[in-house]
Design a protein around this motif. Structure first.
Motif, PDB file in Angstrom:
ATOM      1  N   GLU A   1       0.894  -1.157   0.000  1.00  0.00           N
ATOM      2  CA  GLU A   1       0.000   0.000   0.000  1.00  0.00           C
ATOM      3  C   GLU A   1       0.931   1.204   0.000  1.00  0.00           C
ATOM      4  O   GLU A   1       1.378   1.666   1.048  1.00  0.00           O
ATOM      5  CB  GLU A   1      -0.906  -0.009   1.222  1.00  0.00           C
ATOM      6  CG  GLU A   1      -1.908   1.125   1.237  1.00  0.00           C
ATOM      7  CD  GLU A   1      -2.844   1.073   2.429  1.00  0.00           C
ATOM      8  OE1 GLU A   1      -3.620   2.033   2.610  1.00  0.00           O
ATOM      9  OE2 GLU A   1      -2.801   0.083   3.185  1.00  0.00           O
ATOM     10  N   ALA A   2       1.241   1.678  -1.217  1.00  0.00           N
ATOM     11  CA  ALA A   2       2.418   2.534  -1.420  1.00  0.00           C
ATOM     12  C   ALA A   2       2.152   4.016  -1.148  1.00  0.00           C
ATOM     13  O   ALA A   2       2.535   4.889  -1.919  1.00  0.00           O
ATOM     14  CB  ALA A   2       2.941   2.344  -2.851  1.00  0.00           C
TER      15      ALA A   2
ATOM     16  N   LEU B   1       3.204  10.999   1.522  1.00  0.00           N
ATOM     17  CA  LEU B   1       4.164  10.379   0.607  1.00  0.00           C
ATOM     18  C   LEU B   1       3.455   9.322  -0.227  1.00  0.00           C
ATOM     19  O   LEU B   1       2.886   8.373   0.315  1.00  0.00           O
ATOM     20  CB  LEU B   1       5.315   9.737   1.381  1.00  0.00           C
ATOM     21  CG  LEU B   1       6.337   8.978   0.518  1.00  0.00           C
ATOM     22  CD1 LEU B   1       7.048   9.915  -0.448  1.00  0.00           C
ATOM     23  CD2 LEU B   1       7.343   8.224   1.393  1.00  0.00           C
ATOM     24  N   ASN B   2       3.483   9.481  -1.548  1.00  0.00           N
ATOM     25  CA  ASN B   2       2.824   8.542  -2.461  1.00  0.00           C
ATOM     26  C   ASN B   2       3.890   7.950  -3.378  1.00  0.00           C
ATOM     27  O   ASN B   2       4.515   8.654  -4.159  1.00  0.00           O
ATOM     28  CB  ASN B   2       1.744   9.261  -3.273  1.00  0.00           C
ATOM     29  CG  ASN B   2       0.852   8.288  -4.021  1.00  0.00           C
ATOM     30  OD1 ASN B   2       1.318   7.335  -4.641  1.00  0.00           O
ATOM     31  ND2 ASN B   2      -0.455   8.531  -3.969  1.00  0.00           N
ATOM     32  N   GLN B   3       4.078   6.630  -3.295  1.00  0.00           N
ATOM     33  CA  GLN B   3       5.107   5.944  -4.068  1.00  0.00           C
ATOM     34  C   GLN B   3       4.515   5.019  -5.140  1.00  0.00           C
ATOM     35  O   GLN B   3       5.223   4.161  -5.669  1.00  0.00           O
ATOM     36  CB  GLN B   3       6.007   5.134  -3.123  1.00  0.00           C
ATOM     37  CG  GLN B   3       6.787   6.010  -2.147  1.00  0.00           C
ATOM     38  CD  GLN B   3       7.577   5.189  -1.152  1.00  0.00           C
ATOM     39  OE1 GLN B   3       7.028   4.391  -0.414  1.00  0.00           O
ATOM     40  NE2 GLN B   3       8.882   5.391  -1.128  1.00  0.00           N
ATOM     41  N   VAL B   4       3.233   5.185  -5.445  1.00  0.00           N
ATOM     42  CA  VAL B   4       2.604   4.344  -6.466  1.00  0.00           C
ATOM     43  C   VAL B   4       3.328   4.544  -7.794  1.00  0.00           C
ATOM     44  O   VAL B   4       3.506   5.663  -8.260  1.00  0.00           O
ATOM     45  CB  VAL B   4       1.106   4.673  -6.609  1.00  0.00           C
ATOM     46  CG1 VAL B   4       0.499   3.877  -7.757  1.00  0.00           C
ATOM     47  CG2 VAL B   4       0.369   4.374  -5.314  1.00  0.00           C
ATOM     48  N   GLY B   5       3.757   3.453  -8.390  1.00  0.00           N
ATOM     49  CA  GLY B   5       4.516   3.496  -9.627  1.00  0.00           C
ATOM     50  C   GLY B   5       6.009   3.466  -9.410  1.00  0.00           C
ATOM     51  O   GLY B   5       6.765   3.235 -10.356  1.00  0.00           O
TER      52      GLY B   5
ATOM     53  N   TRP C   1       7.634  -6.762  -5.437  1.00  0.00           N
ATOM     54  CA  TRP C   1       6.436  -6.125  -4.888  1.00  0.00           C
ATOM     55  C   TRP C   1       5.509  -5.669  -6.009  1.00  0.00           C
ATOM     56  O   TRP C   1       5.931  -5.049  -6.977  1.00  0.00           O
ATOM     57  CB  TRP C   1       6.803  -4.901  -4.051  1.00  0.00           C
ATOM     58  CG  TRP C   1       7.552  -5.206  -2.800  1.00  0.00           C
ATOM     59  CD1 TRP C   1       8.890  -5.472  -2.691  1.00  0.00           C
ATOM     60  CD2 TRP C   1       7.013  -5.278  -1.479  1.00  0.00           C
ATOM     61  NE1 TRP C   1       9.217  -5.709  -1.376  1.00  0.00           N
ATOM     62  CE2 TRP C   1       8.083  -5.599  -0.611  1.00  0.00           C
ATOM     63  CE3 TRP C   1       5.736  -5.111  -0.951  1.00  0.00           C
ATOM     64  CZ2 TRP C   1       7.911  -5.748   0.767  1.00  0.00           C
ATOM     65  CZ3 TRP C   1       5.563  -5.247   0.414  1.00  0.00           C
ATOM     66  CH2 TRP C   1       6.639  -5.559   1.261  1.00  0.00           C
ATOM     67  N   ALA C   2       4.224  -5.970  -5.856  1.00  0.00           N
ATOM     68  CA  ALA C   2       3.182  -5.289  -6.625  1.00  0.00           C
ATOM     69  C   ALA C   2       2.642  -4.156  -5.752  1.00  0.00           C
ATOM     70  O   ALA C   2       2.986  -4.057  -4.568  1.00  0.00           O
ATOM     71  CB  ALA C   2       2.071  -6.257  -7.012  1.00  0.00           C
TER      72      ALA C   2
END
Length: 385
Positions: free
Chosen positions: A36-37, A43-47, A56-57
């Motif tokens: 859950e990035a 802080l958003n680390q999606v992608g 990790w997905a």
């Protein structure tokens, strides 16, 4: 973390040792790891989550927000929705990040891009936030039962109550909600990537608009087996059919991103997509590389659309799913509800239009067609009773 005044302090580690240890742990080597990035402080680390060779997905929060906004008919979401259907290549294939993505253009740059659609865990709902049924029944959270004066829980839900807040006896509102749940289901299960379905959504479980039920050990959080078995609106059958359909179609089970040879985009006319700010129609054909394929369309506007279907040599289009139809005709599949004879008749009826390469879509509906040989037009002769 912030300093208490909303000002970030410190720098996230580009190579966090704990994540590396988990990734390389011999006990966890053959497990699926999902991040859950994002955190509660922004802080958003999606992608660009530190994935250590793809171990990790990621929960794709952008997929969730994009699908919710497009399906409810908001401006400016047609293009992002098309990208979401393709597995979010802008997040997972591209090494270029938007300038506004601080993490991906700085410390997280090394983790961005050169991945596959399986990096994206696509979801509409999760353990917190609205359930699928509540997403189409409430504009606002109703968390009074939590004892915090309705101050807890997310305020930004991208939901739409379809015309009336909460419980209703209005048939038109209830019918629209059924369509919208199906539309969200179709978007989730035709999109490339890995779909995640929240327990209870398969039978339209409601938490009565409460989007933060962590503190309840009661029917808000319990799985209702009786309601699941009743399936009065036919939604559980639709969900089950969609899951089985996804498993059976190679066009939807891709481990690489699609290109121009795999997918073509359409509008009311073939090869004429509308990517304008006000577009409410997204349609595409996806081929399987062997001469067969699917036509998928979403109409999220308040007016009906008449579509001209693309012509494939030796093929006609046969209906699989139409969310504007009442159950069980919303999904054409032989099972304990629809007999093989009823299925053949329904397929024949659908060919009356699609055999001439036309289709009609009601407002707020989704459509799935599959290519079949032209000889299938003979099926329009209804079988003898």
């Amino acid at each position: 973390m912030t300093n208490g005044s909303g000002v970030p302090t410190g720098t996230p580690l580009a190579d966090p040792p704990l994540i590396e240890m988990i990734s390389e742990d011999p006990v966890l080597r053959n497990t699926k790891l999902i991040a859950e990035a994002w955190d509660c402080d922004g802080l958003n680390q999606v992608g660009a989550f530190p994935h250590y060779g793809g171990r990790w997905a990621e929960w794709n929060g952008r997929f969730r927000d994009t699908v919710r906004n497009f399906i409810k008919g908001m401006d400016g979401w047609a293009g992002p929705f098309a990208s979401a259907l393709c597995g979010s290549p802008d997040l997972y294939a591209s090494t270029q990040a938007p300038e506004t993505d601080w993490w991906s253009t700085n410390s997280g740059r090394r983790w961005r891009g050169n991945r596959t659609p399986t990096a994206s865990i696509n979801f509409i709902t999760a353990h917190d936030g609205f359930t699928l049924a509540d997403l189409v029944a409430y504009n606002d959270k109703h968390n009074q039962a939590n004892g915090e004066g309705n101050q807890d829980g997310e305020n930004h839900n991208n939901s739409w109550n379809c015309g009336e807040e909460g419980d209703t006896q209005k048939w038109n509102v209830k019918r629209l909600r059924q369509r919208q749940m199906r539309n969200l289901c179709v978007a989730l299960l035709v999109a490339h990537g890995v779909p995640m379905i929240t327990m209870g959504d398969e039978y339209a479980h409601t938490k009565r608009g409460n989007n933060n039920t962590y503190c309840h050990d009661d029917p808000l959080n319990w799985f209702n087996w009786e309601e699941s078995e009743a399936d009065e609106g036919g939604f559980q059958r639709f969900m089950r059919c969609m899951v089985n359909f996804r498993r059976s179609r190679p066009e939807l089970l891709r481990s690489t991103f699609v290109g121009a040879k795999d997918v073509q985009w359409h509008g009311e006319l073939p090869d004429s997509p509308d990517w304008s700010e006000a577009s409410r129609l997204v349609a595409c054909t996806i081929n399987d590389g062997a001469g067969n394929g699917l036509y998928v369309a979403f109409n999220t506007g308040h007016t009906a659309r008449a579509l001209k279907l693309p012509k494939w040599p030796g093929k006609v289009w046969q209906r699989v799913a139409d969310t504007s139809q009442l159950a069980p005709f919303d999904f054409l599949a032989a099972d304990e509800v629809m007999s093989p004879k009823e299925l053949a008749r329904a397929q024949a009826a659908s060919l009356m239009w699609s055999a001439d390469h036309h289709a009609a879509m009601l407002p707020w509906s989704a459509l799935i067609l599959e290519s079949v040989p032209e000889s299938a037009v003979e099926a329009m002769k209804a079988p003898e009773p």
